[in-house]
Design a protein around this motif. Structure first.
Motif, PDB file in Angstrom:
ATOM      1  N   MET A 286      -5.548  -0.204  -2.120  1.00 17.29           N
ATOM      2  CA  MET A 286      -3.868  -1.071  -2.580  1.00 17.29           C
ATOM      3  C   MET A 286      -3.226  -0.367  -2.565  1.00 17.29           C
ATOM      4  O   MET A 286      -2.165  -0.089  -1.831  1.00 17.29           O
ATOM      5  CB  MET A 286      -4.046  -2.148  -1.911  1.00 17.29           C
ATOM      6  CG  MET A 286      -3.358  -3.343  -1.688  1.00 17.29           C
ATOM      7  SD  MET A 286      -3.102  -4.662  -1.529  1.00 17.29           S
ATOM      8  CE  MET A 286      -2.582  -4.853  -3.507  1.00 17.29           C
ATOM      9  N   TRP A 287      -3.004  -0.410  -3.729  1.00 21.13           N
ATOM     10  CA  TRP A 287      -1.453  -0.230  -4.455  1.00 21.13           C
ATOM     11  C   TRP A 287      -0.847   1.493  -4.433  1.00 21.13           C
ATOM     12  O   TRP A 287      -0.118   1.946  -4.747  1.00 21.13           O
ATOM     13  CB  TRP A 287      -2.108  -0.172  -5.917  1.00 21.13           C
ATOM     14  CG  TRP A 287      -1.595  -2.409  -5.727  1.00 21.13           C
ATOM     15  CD1 TRP A 287      -2.241  -2.741  -6.465  1.00 21.13           C
ATOM     16  CD2 TRP A 287      -0.149  -2.454  -6.206  1.00 21.13           C
ATOM     17  NE1 TRP A 287      -1.672  -3.834  -6.702  1.00 21.13           N
ATOM     18  CE2 TRP A 287       0.104  -3.572  -6.367  1.00 21.13           C
ATOM     19  CE3 TRP A 287       1.136  -2.205  -5.582  1.00 21.13           C
ATOM     20  CZ2 TRP A 287       1.050  -4.857  -6.447  1.00 21.13           C
ATOM     21  CZ3 TRP A 287       1.885  -2.912  -5.468  1.00 21.13           C
ATOM     22  CH2 TRP A 287       2.013  -4.475  -6.043  1.00 21.13           C
ATOM     23  N   MET A 289      -1.717   2.902  -1.401  1.00 22.86           N
ATOM     24  CA  MET A 289      -1.193   3.724  -0.276  1.00 22.86           C
ATOM     25  C   MET A 289       0.574   2.907  -0.284  1.00 22.86           C
ATOM     26  O   MET A 289       0.881   2.947  -0.021  1.00 22.86           O
ATOM     27  CB  MET A 289      -2.011   2.557   0.378  1.00 22.86           C
ATOM     28  CG  MET A 289      -3.365   2.720   0.851  1.00 22.86           C
ATOM     29  SD  MET A 289      -5.173   2.674   1.937  1.00 22.86           S
ATOM     30  CE  MET A 289      -4.305   3.175   3.636  1.00 22.86           C
ATOM     31  N   ILE A 290       0.459   1.543  -0.767  1.00 24.07           N
ATOM     32  CA  ILE A 290       1.780   0.599  -1.467  1.00 24.07           C
ATOM     33  C   ILE A 290       2.701   2.328  -1.487  1.00 24.07           C
ATOM     34  O   ILE A 290       3.663   2.163  -1.276  1.00 24.07           O
ATOM     35  CB  ILE A 290       1.917  -0.079  -1.721  1.00 24.07           C
ATOM     36  CG1 ILE A 290       0.905  -2.122  -1.184  1.00 24.07           C
ATOM     37  CG2 ILE A 290       2.820  -0.950  -2.360  1.00 24.07           C
ATOM     38  CD1 ILE A 290       0.744  -2.673  -1.581  1.00 24.07           C
TER      39      ILE A 290
END
Lengths: 336, 336
Positions: A286-287, A289-290
């Motif tokens: 997730m990070w 992709m952020i």
């Protein structure tokens, strides 16, 4: 788009439901179509892919996820084919995916030539998908990871993710699998290459392939690898990476290989590390992709886009500190 | 702030000018004050620091920047003191800085105890500054890098940046210096530790310290290191990292050491790599500061801040894909 005639992007269409039902029923065609959506660069496809994946997600996570790497020529594809056929004979359903950032340049390399896995391709218990060919390593890997979830929802219980033995792709693949396997040749010196590239750090199992050709040399290679792993790897209280000899061509060692995979899963599940690792991987993903989303938006901000060449020139020429340049460019985004 | 009564942040105040003049005249007090501004976490101090640094920048860049690392106990401080006194005797002016992210926890460690460099501290040709003690590795290193520019503007022509032999600090320091030196003990096995941590990849020179104690063991260590560097390091067409024996305590080998530094600079300048590396470093530094700025702003966005715990929980629990979570959180920033 007209909000009164189009459904909100989160509501399922009949097509979506059809696709979801197909994947959950284990239909290969529905799975392939879902992965095509995942891999698409079209915005509307991405919205649909997220919608479908969201519904498949509760049905994913039951497979064993295994990353397989090794230098070109180590026989990864032959090994995957031999292992795959063996696993199917044991009653498993197998999906083979790939992460190969170079395929965006060459137009498909590993797993691209399906004829290399002739026997496996003929088995309906196997689902084989070449590497997505669009984008950076992160982009390619993101799509493979999401495809993996779709394969799990379709009932495949072993996922093999093949990657080429170059660059950062090993670390990236290690970040999406439960166990990372290194396929090596029985050559002295190969271990040093792997140490140099930091791959030893992430290897949970080393398989020395082509061990039938020169059994003595293979035994030496195995001893060297054991020593290298012993000296270089941070000791984990629950797992010491084994080194085994196999021959994909002669279909030897597949049982030994699988036994080690199961030993690993047993040990990791008993200690809680198995679940813990998956949670950490999902958050790290997730990070990542952020970060790439923030970076993309930053670079595409019109003020940043027009100022960046001159600011970069000044920084490179020593006319502006990197700190002052960063603050100036960040302020553009803040103000806009 | 009232724009009619306060000057725009880019205009110099009389205090700024005084500071700049002092630094350019080589006054230690002005330099120390400038570095204190650079290290301050107060916003107004940061604005002032950037203003002052911008004026000092054209006068920076003329020093040789050398990173020095090694495991605790290798004798880095003794080595720096011996080298520093030797350099001053040759007519150089020397600044010693440090990057030690652990000092924010422990309240100062390397270079914090100035009594460890008693002789060097007494020389007015040396400027010694302990590691900034605030923030992450990136934050600490950023301040050290900017302090380095101020030291150069003050006329110091050799900058030594000491770092502790742990974690990622070596790579970070290697990204701000022209040459990276590893101080090692004459122990077999030390080389493997360095290989494991990927430090060998960035070492441009290895100095085996305490070589007076057991010359035979030191010769063996040197041979091992040469072999390790030969096998593991990607060959550069213009430099093969040398391994030399020194004894900081006996002040032996300082001339050899400095000769290798000069050989390196000559080779790198001739090939254009010296300037090229500095340009790349400055740009990489800018991007690293941009990334951390974007990350900071993202995390401090009110919508992200309030949604992040629950979204993270869902991703970890497998209730939401990392991709869907990333898109959702990024949309908060986009909309606000």
């Amino acid at each position: 788009m007209d909000a009164t005639t189009t459904p909100p992007s989160n509501a399922l269409t009949a097509d979506d439901q059809h696709l979801i039902d197909g994947v959950l029923a284990g239909q290969r065609r529905a799975l392939a179509k879902t992965i095509t959506l995942i891999e698409s660069t079209r915005d509307d496809h991405q919205v649909r892919a997220h919608r479908v994946l969201g519904r498949l997600l509760p049905h994913s996570g039951k497979a064993i996820r295994i990353g397989i790497s090794g230098v070109p020529g180590a026989g990864k594809s032959t090994f995957i084919e031999a292992l795959g056929v063996w696993l199917i004979d044991q009653g498993y359903k197998l999906a083979v995916l790939a992460v190969d950032p170079s395929s965006s340049v060459s137009g498909g390399s590993i797993l691209g030539d399906k004829t290399r896995m002739e026997q496996l391709c003929m088995r309906h218990e196997a689902f084989i998908r070449p590497s997505p060919s669009a984008g950076s390593l992160g982009g390619v890997a993101e799509k493979t990871r999401e495809s993996m979830l779709a394969c799990e929802a379709a009932g495949y219980d072993v996922i093999l993710v093949e990657t080429v033995g170059v660059g950062q792709s090993e670390t990236t693949v290690a970040g999406m699998v439960d166990m990372f396997v290194l396929v090596q040749l029985p050559n002295a010196g190969d271990d040093l290459q792997a140490i140099k590239k930091g791959i030893v750090e992430i290897a949970d199992l080393v398989a020395i392939n082509k061990s039938d050709i020169d059994p003595q040399m293979s035994a030496v290679a195995r001893a060297q690898w054991k020593q290298a792993l012993h000296m270089l790897r941070p000791t984990s209280p629950n797992w010491r990476p084994p080194v085994i000899n196999v021959s994909a061509l002669q279909k030897q060692g597949m049982g030994d290989f699988w036994k080690e995979i199961q030993n690993y899963c047993t040990a990791m599940k008993a200690s809680g590390e198995f679940e813990d690792k998956r949670k950490k991987q999902a958050l790290a993903w997730m990070w990542s992709m952020i970060e790439s989303g923030l970076h993309y938006r930053f670079r595409n901000n019109p003020s940043v886009h027009s100022a960046l060449p001159e600011v970069s020139r000044k920084v490179a020429a020593g006319e502006m500190t990197p700190g002052a340049a960063a603050h100036m460019l960040l302020d553009f985004v803040h103000e806009s």
